[in-house]
Write a protein that holds these residues in place. Structure first.
Motif, mmCIF file in Angstrom:
data_model
loop_
_atom_site.group_PDB
_atom_site.id
_atom_site.type_symbol
_atom_site.label_atom_id
_atom_site.label_comp_id
_atom_site.label_asym_id
_atom_site.label_seq_id
_atom_site.Cartn_x
_atom_site.Cartn_y
_atom_site.Cartn_z
ATOM 1 N N THR A 20 58.182 86.740 -59.590
ATOM 2 C CA THR A 20 57.239 86.464 -60.672
ATOM 3 C C THR A 20 56.980 87.773 -61.407
ATOM 4 O O THR A 20 56.567 88.754 -60.784
ATOM 5 C CB THR A 20 55.919 85.907 -60.118
ATOM 6 N N VAL A 21 57.243 87.793 -62.712
ATOM 7 C CA VAL A 21 57.091 89.015 -63.499
ATOM 8 C C VAL A 21 55.870 88.882 -64.404
ATOM 9 O O VAL A 21 55.726 87.885 -65.126
ATOM 10 C CB VAL A 21 58.345 89.303 -64.346
ATOM 11 N N GLY A 45 61.277 85.650 -68.748
ATOM 12 C CA GLY A 45 60.501 84.935 -67.745
ATOM 13 C C GLY A 45 59.150 85.536 -67.449
ATOM 14 O O GLY A 45 58.354 84.931 -66.715
ATOM 15 N N ALA A 46 58.862 86.711 -68.013
ATOM 16 C CA ALA A 46 57.574 87.354 -67.737
ATOM 17 C C ALA A 46 56.441 86.567 -68.386
ATOM 18 O O ALA A 46 56.606 85.954 -69.442
ATOM 19 C CB ALA A 46 57.571 88.784 -68.254
ATOM 20 N N ARG A 47 55.277 86.620 -67.771
ATOM 21 C CA ARG A 47 54.077 86.003 -68.299
ATOM 22 C C ARG A 47 53.067 87.087 -68.644
ATOM 23 O O ARG A 47 52.889 88.037 -67.883
ATOM 24 C CB ARG A 47 53.474 85.036 -67.283
ATOM 25 N N TYR A 48 52.390 86.917 -69.781
ATOM 26 C CA TYR A 48 51.438 87.928 -70.215
ATOM 27 C C TYR A 48 50.091 87.738 -69.519
ATOM 28 O O TYR A 48 49.585 86.616 -69.392
ATOM 29 C CB TYR A 48 51.238 87.867 -71.733
ATOM 30 N N ALA A 80 49.354 82.318 -64.503
ATOM 31 C CA ALA A 80 50.558 83.101 -64.789
ATOM 32 C C ALA A 80 51.715 82.766 -63.854
ATOM 33 O O ALA A 80 52.790 83.368 -63.958
ATOM 34 C CB ALA A 80 50.240 84.588 -64.697
ATOM 35 N N GLY A 81 51.491 81.820 -62.934
ATOM 36 C CA GLY A 81 52.570 81.393 -62.052
ATOM 37 C C GLY A 81 52.662 82.129 -60.738
ATOM 38 O O GLY A 81 53.642 81.965 -59.998
#
Length: 286
Positions: A20-21, A45-48, A80-81
């Motif tokens: 998870t990024v 794939g990154a989440r802010y 954000a996962g």
């Protein structure tokens, strides 16, 4: 990934989809959040994650960036996962474009709340771009909610204003001129906590923006009295950039506590002492 709290861009590039990024780009000083920069390009794939709303509570008596409410932080990580906690979960990689300062804050919070598998991307966003690695743009689609279970105090230690001066080595992570009390561009009182020593976060990095090797960091902190037998804590202006020193110490093999309220909380009580090393006297205030 190795046991180091840092990870290289090449390692992350080979693990996309299996980690998870989180993109935590941020600028101190009231400027726009990093969301615009994220939309313009980010690690695929990154989440802010926004520092002001997810990684800190509103400013007040506990300082300018108090630790977020546990439920707020947990919800932000799930959104954000992020999954995991004390029981495990996918590894998490955090990056920014601020020399690792915001990333260190997110790394520390995840570790503090029980996630044991968290890394900071060494060199951050600039290192990713310099390596010519893939870039994703725009607003991503919805992500499956994570199942992160925050556990208060499960990981990284903290110290409070009441016991911070009892630490063996107390490190002030701010710029030298702020530590000495020569200038204070943000808080209403200049100076430092009596007994603190100064290791500015810039000293943790090489000229090209990567963390120094563990042996060099051990030597750096040994200069101010850090040994395997000393208790260590770090603070800064608001508790954000001090996590950078905590991270550097972790790379060096030393577990350090964080004083979350830091200088901006310390000075809210006029009975707390203030030290300066430039001949200028500090005056406590709100």
């Amino acid at each position: 990934m190795s046991a180091s709290p840092l990870v290289t861009v090449d390692e992350v590039a080979g693990l996309l989809g299996d980690v998870t990024v989180l993109d935590v780009r941020y600028r101190m000083g009231g400027g726009p959040s990093g969301r615009g920069a994220y939309d313009g390009g980010h690690v695929p794939g990154a989440r802010y994650v926004d520092l002001d709303t997810a990684l800190a509570a509103p400013p007040g008596a506990r300082g300018r960036h108090p630790l977020p409410d546990v439920a707020v932080f947990e919800a932000a990580m799930c959104e954000a996962g992020v999954s995991g906690g004390v029981g495990g979960g996918l590894p998490v990689v955090v990056y920014d474009d601020w020399s690792g300062h915001a990333a260190a804050r997110c790394w520390w919070l995840l570790r503090h709340h029980g996630h044991r598998d968290v890394r900071v991307l060494d060199g951050g966003w600039s290192a990713w771009l310099a390596a010519g690695l893939p870039v994703e743009t725009g607003c991503p689609g919805p992500v499956a909610p994570g199942r992160f279970a925050a556990t208060t105090g499960a990981g990284m230690p903290v110290v409070s204003a009441e016991d911070v001066q009892q630490v063996g080595v107390l490190i002030d992570a701010r710029a030298p001129e702020r530590y000495r009390g020569e200038t204070e561009p943000i808080d209403p009182v200049a100076g430092h906590i009596p007994g603190a020593v100064n290791v500015p976060t810039a000293r943790n990095l090489t000229p090209d923006g990567f963390f120094r090797p563990a042996t060099e960091l051990r030597e750096l902190y040994a200069e101010v009295g850090v040994t395997d037998d000393t208790t260590v804590a770090a603070y800064c202006g608001s508790g954000v950039t001090a996590a950078h020193d905590v991270l550097a110490l972790e790379v060096a093999g030393v577990t350090a506590a964080l004083y979350p309220g830091s200088w901006s909380e310390w000075i809210t009580d006029p009975t707390r002492p203030v030290a300066v090393t430039s001949g200028r006297r500090g005056t406590a205030g709100p």
